[in-house]
Write an enzyme that holds these catalytic residues in place. Structure first.
Site, mmCIF file in Angstrom:
data_model
loop_
_atom_site.group_PDB
_atom_site.id
_atom_site.type_symbol
_atom_site.label_atom_id
_atom_site.label_comp_id
_atom_site.label_asym_id
_atom_site.label_seq_id
_atom_site.Cartn_x
_atom_site.Cartn_y
_atom_site.Cartn_z
ATOM 1 N N LEU A 1 51.952 15.425 57.181
ATOM 2 C CA LEU A 1 50.672 15.921 56.790
ATOM 3 C C LEU A 1 50.490 16.470 55.597
ATOM 4 O O LEU A 1 51.200 17.315 55.298
ATOM 5 C CB LEU A 1 50.143 17.034 57.835
ATOM 6 N N THR B 1 46.379 22.295 60.104
ATOM 7 C CA THR B 1 47.301 22.672 59.122
ATOM 8 C C THR B 1 46.702 23.634 57.983
ATOM 9 O O THR B 1 45.590 23.230 57.851
ATOM 10 C CB THR B 1 48.229 21.636 58.499
ATOM 11 N N GLU B 2 47.496 24.100 57.401
ATOM 12 C CA GLU B 2 46.912 24.984 56.129
ATOM 13 C C GLU B 2 46.295 24.288 55.287
ATOM 14 O O GLU B 2 45.259 24.548 54.822
ATOM 15 C CB GLU B 2 48.274 25.867 55.894
ATOM 16 N N GLU B 3 46.968 23.235 54.872
ATOM 17 C CA GLU B 3 46.517 22.318 53.835
ATOM 18 C C GLU B 3 45.019 21.658 54.418
ATOM 19 O O GLU B 3 44.341 21.268 53.525
ATOM 20 C CB GLU B 3 47.489 21.247 53.572
ATOM 21 N N ASP C 1 53.634 16.710 49.643
ATOM 22 C CA ASP C 1 53.377 16.780 48.310
ATOM 23 C C ASP C 1 52.977 15.456 47.463
ATOM 24 O O ASP C 1 53.955 14.351 47.743
ATOM 25 C CB ASP C 1 54.685 17.331 47.805
HETATM 26 C C1 LIG Z 1 51.738 20.318 50.712
HETATM 27 S S1 LIG Z 1 52.622 20.901 51.888
HETATM 28 C C2 LIG Z 1 51.877 20.583 53.348
HETATM 29 C C3 LIG Z 1 52.486 21.336 54.502
HETATM 30 C C4 LIG Z 1 51.696 21.144 55.866
HETATM 31 N N1 LIG Z 1 52.080 19.847 56.373
HETATM 32 C C5 LIG Z 1 50.252 21.391 55.979
HETATM 33 O O1 LIG Z 1 49.426 20.236 56.191
HETATM 34 O O2 LIG Z 1 49.818 22.339 55.805
HETATM 35 C C6 LIG Z 1 54.321 19.856 51.785
HETATM 36 C C7 LIG Z 1 55.147 20.589 52.376
HETATM 37 O O3 LIG Z 1 56.522 19.725 52.597
HETATM 38 C C8 LIG Z 1 57.436 20.585 52.460
HETATM 39 N N2 LIG Z 1 58.549 19.637 52.033
HETATM 40 C C9 LIG Z 1 58.562 19.012 50.789
HETATM 41 N N3 LIG Z 1 59.836 18.179 50.765
HETATM 42 C C10 LIG Z 1 60.367 18.461 51.849
HETATM 43 C C11 LIG Z 1 61.675 17.870 52.596
HETATM 44 N N4 LIG Z 1 62.223 16.901 51.611
HETATM 45 N N5 LIG Z 1 61.820 18.253 53.602
HETATM 46 C C12 LIG Z 1 61.331 19.153 54.233
HETATM 47 N N6 LIG Z 1 60.158 19.796 54.008
HETATM 48 C C13 LIG Z 1 59.626 19.318 52.814
HETATM 49 C C14 LIG Z 1 57.124 21.612 51.268
HETATM 50 O O4 LIG Z 1 57.915 22.564 51.148
HETATM 51 C C15 LIG Z 1 55.503 22.010 51.924
HETATM 52 O O5 LIG Z 1 55.595 22.949 52.737
#
Ligand SMILES: C[S@@+](CC[C@H](N)C(=O)[O-])C[C@H]1O[C@@H](n2cnc3c(N)ncnc32)[C@H](O)[C@@H]1O
Length: 247
Positions: A143, A221-223, A146
């Protein structure tokens, strides 16, 4: 022990401002994390104490890069018999979700609510097959991952041909992989790689919309909430894990 000053006085829910962390953690580092050599080496009992006696009970939903945990917390009461795990690379964000789940478990102790949800700090780009057996998962979520906009950073994207092989390994036939993003370029990237993978088949959008989980994928989700506040687009694509045509 939780630092009480970081928790809301009444609800004991964590206060997010104490758990913020810069947006990116290096996905190519193993962050000195411990990981099992094989899924059978993993002891899940501390994550799911209510199920510790039942060694046959396995995690079925995985939320990769779960951020602040909104999806799993929305799904936990809807699938009370399903174990679900959020995976998050950023330590403070993981701490936040841990405190959030703990507070919810305490509040719902009489009904044993939220015993089926947990959070783990891990780098999902590196160690996923060490945690999950073949065909263990029925749902896997990506979801608002990045976007890693720059071309030279695309290798850090959480959907890639190599990683799709790992997701296909962990998903059972008929299991579903959900993706959503507000970044059209990333959506097209994910669709291109998933369409090109022999073990995934796209679920038609109208069928996807019938799936009761999808509403939460969009909004929980937050995003997802941030994108909605900013009136951004949400590009959704769901894929079914299919039989290996060569098997
Ligand atoms: C843009 S945020 C979205 C978070 C959440 N899914 C939402 O929709 O609010 C992306 C999340 O993926 C995590 N993330 C990025 N690469 C990752 C990895 N290799 N393993 C686990 N988490 C990861 C980041 O730390 C971040 O919290």
């Amino acid at each position: 022990m939780a630092d009480e000053s970081k928790l809301c006085h009444d609800t004991k829910l964590p206060r997010k401002r104490f758990f913020r962390q810069r947006a990116h953690a290096n996905p190519f580092s193993d962050h000195n994390l411990d990981y099992p050599a094989h899924p059978s080496d993993m002891d899940w009992s501390s994550h799911y104490p209510e199920y510790a006696h039942d060694k046959t009970k396995k995690i079925e939903f995985a939320d990769i890069g779960c951020g602040y945990g909104g999806l799993m917390i929305a799904l936990a009461p809807l699938f009370p018999d399903t174990l679900m795990m959020g995976m998050e690379i950023r330590v403070k964000v993981q701490d936040y979700v841990y405190q959030r789940i703990k507070a919810l478990r305490d509040t719902h102790a009489d009904t044993k609510g939220y015993q089926n949800v947990s959070i783990m700090r891990m780098n999902a780009m590196k160690f996923l097959p060490n945690f999950f057996e073949k065909a263990q998962l029925s749902k896997i979520f990506f979801l608002f991952p990045d976007p890693h906009f720059k071309q030279r950073k695309h290798k850090a994207r959480i959907i890639s041909p190599t990683l799709l092989a790992e997701y296909a390994y962990a998903l059972k036939v008929g299991g579903i992989l959900y993706t959503i993003t507000d970044v059209k370029d990333l959506h097209l990237w994910m669709v291109k790689h998933l369409d090109g993978h022999p073990l995934f088949e796209r679920i038609p959008d109208d069928e996807c919309e019938q799936d009761p989980v999808v509403e939460h994928v969009r909004t929980a989700t937050e995003e997802g909430k941030k994108v909605a506040r900013n009136q951004g687009d949400k590009f959704l694509a769901c894929y079914r894990r299919i039989e290996d045509p060569l098997a």
